[in-house]
Design a protein around this motif. Structure first.
Motif, short mmCIF file in Angstrom:
data_model
loop_
_atom_site.label_atom_id
_atom_site.label_comp_id
_atom_site.label_asym_id
_atom_site.label_seq_id
_atom_site.Cartn_x
_atom_site.Cartn_y
_atom_site.Cartn_z
N ARG A 136 31.54 49.29 36.21
CA ARG A 136 31.27 47.88 35.94
C ARG A 136 32.54 47.25 35.39
O ARG A 136 33.23 47.83 34.57
CB ARG A 136 30.13 47.76 34.93
N VAL A 137 32.86 46.06 35.87
CA VAL A 137 34.08 45.37 35.47
C VAL A 137 33.76 44.36 34.36
O VAL A 137 32.88 43.51 34.54
CB VAL A 137 34.72 44.63 36.68
N GLN A 138 34.45 44.50 33.26
CA GLN A 138 34.38 43.49 32.21
C GLN A 138 35.47 42.47 32.52
O GLN A 138 36.61 42.84 32.82
CB GLN A 138 34.62 44.12 30.82
N MET A 139 35.14 41.20 32.50
CA MET A 139 36.10 40.17 32.89
C MET A 139 37.35 40.19 31.99
O MET A 139 38.43 39.81 32.42
CB MET A 139 35.45 38.79 32.88
N THR A 140 37.21 40.69 30.76
CA THR A 140 38.36 40.79 29.87
C THR A 140 39.30 41.92 30.27
O THR A 140 40.42 42.00 29.77
CB THR A 140 37.90 40.99 28.41
N ASP A 141 38.85 42.80 31.18
CA ASP A 141 39.67 43.93 31.63
C ASP A 141 40.47 43.61 32.89
O ASP A 141 41.14 44.49 33.42
CB ASP A 141 38.78 45.14 31.92
N LEU A 142 40.39 42.38 33.36
CA LEU A 142 41.10 42.02 34.60
C LEU A 142 42.51 41.54 34.30
O LEU A 142 42.75 40.82 33.33
CB LEU A 142 40.35 40.91 35.33
N LEU A 143 43.43 41.94 35.17
CA LEU A 143 44.81 41.45 35.12
C LEU A 143 45.03 40.63 36.39
O LEU A 143 44.53 40.98 37.45
CB LEU A 143 45.80 42.61 35.08
N SER A 144 45.80 39.58 36.28
CA SER A 144 46.14 38.77 37.44
C SER A 144 47.58 39.06 37.80
O SER A 144 48.48 38.87 36.99
CB SER A 144 45.96 37.29 37.08
#
Length: 167
Positions: A136-144
């Motif tokens: 499951r992806v936590q939106m705070t774990d995303l890098l752009s």
């Protein structure tokens, strides 16, 4: 009908998506297609938008491969608009937008539409999972991460036009 935004110089997948589905009414037309609407008159009755606007949106969506036209009446010549695979792949976006609107606009009020997960019978709260590791992806774990070599939307559109002329 004039466009309200010119994304041709943008180098962004979100802007590229908006180029296709970002016009007013477009996402509601797609939403209704998932609910079974496929004819001009059905959308006009359901949405109440002007015939010229609906015709322009449908033409645009066919041109971009979201819908496919299928003749259902010879005289007068009438078409159904059926979602293509490309169009069906917009479903998660519709579900996530609906969830966001239910939580942040409707809040404590029950929204008009609710997505029910058939397997368990509960109201759906969509989540994102990584296709690679299945976590499951936590939106705070995303890098752009930016690609400096990415083409602009205008460059992509010009390349597609040239490719279509060759075919």
């Amino acid at each position: 009908m004039g466009r309200s935004a010119d994304y041709s110089k943008q180098r962004c997948a979100i802007a590229a998506s908006l180029e296709i589905v970002g016009e007013p009414w477009t996402l509601l037309i797609i939403r209704d297609a998932f609910d079974g609407l496929c004819r001009f008159e059905q959308w006009q009755e359901a949405l109440g938008l002007a015939r010229n606007v609906l015709a322009a949106r449908l033409k645009h969506l066919v041109a971009h491969g979201i819908f496919e036209q299928r003749l259902y009446c010879e005289r007068p010549r009438r078409y159904e608009y059926v979602l293509t695979q490309k169009g069906r792949e917009l479903r998660p976006m519709i579900v996530f937008m609906s969830d966001w609107g239910a939580r942040h606009v409707y809040g404590e009020e029950k929204p008009v539409t609710e997505f029910i997960h058939e397997a368990c019978g509960h109201s759906l709260s969509p989540v994102a999972h990584c296709a690679h590791c299945e976590q499951r992806v936590q939106m705070t774990d995303l890098l752009s991460q930016q690609n400096p070599d990415a083409k602009s939307i205008g460059e992509l559109n010009r390349a597609r036009l040239v490719a279509e002329e060759i075919d």
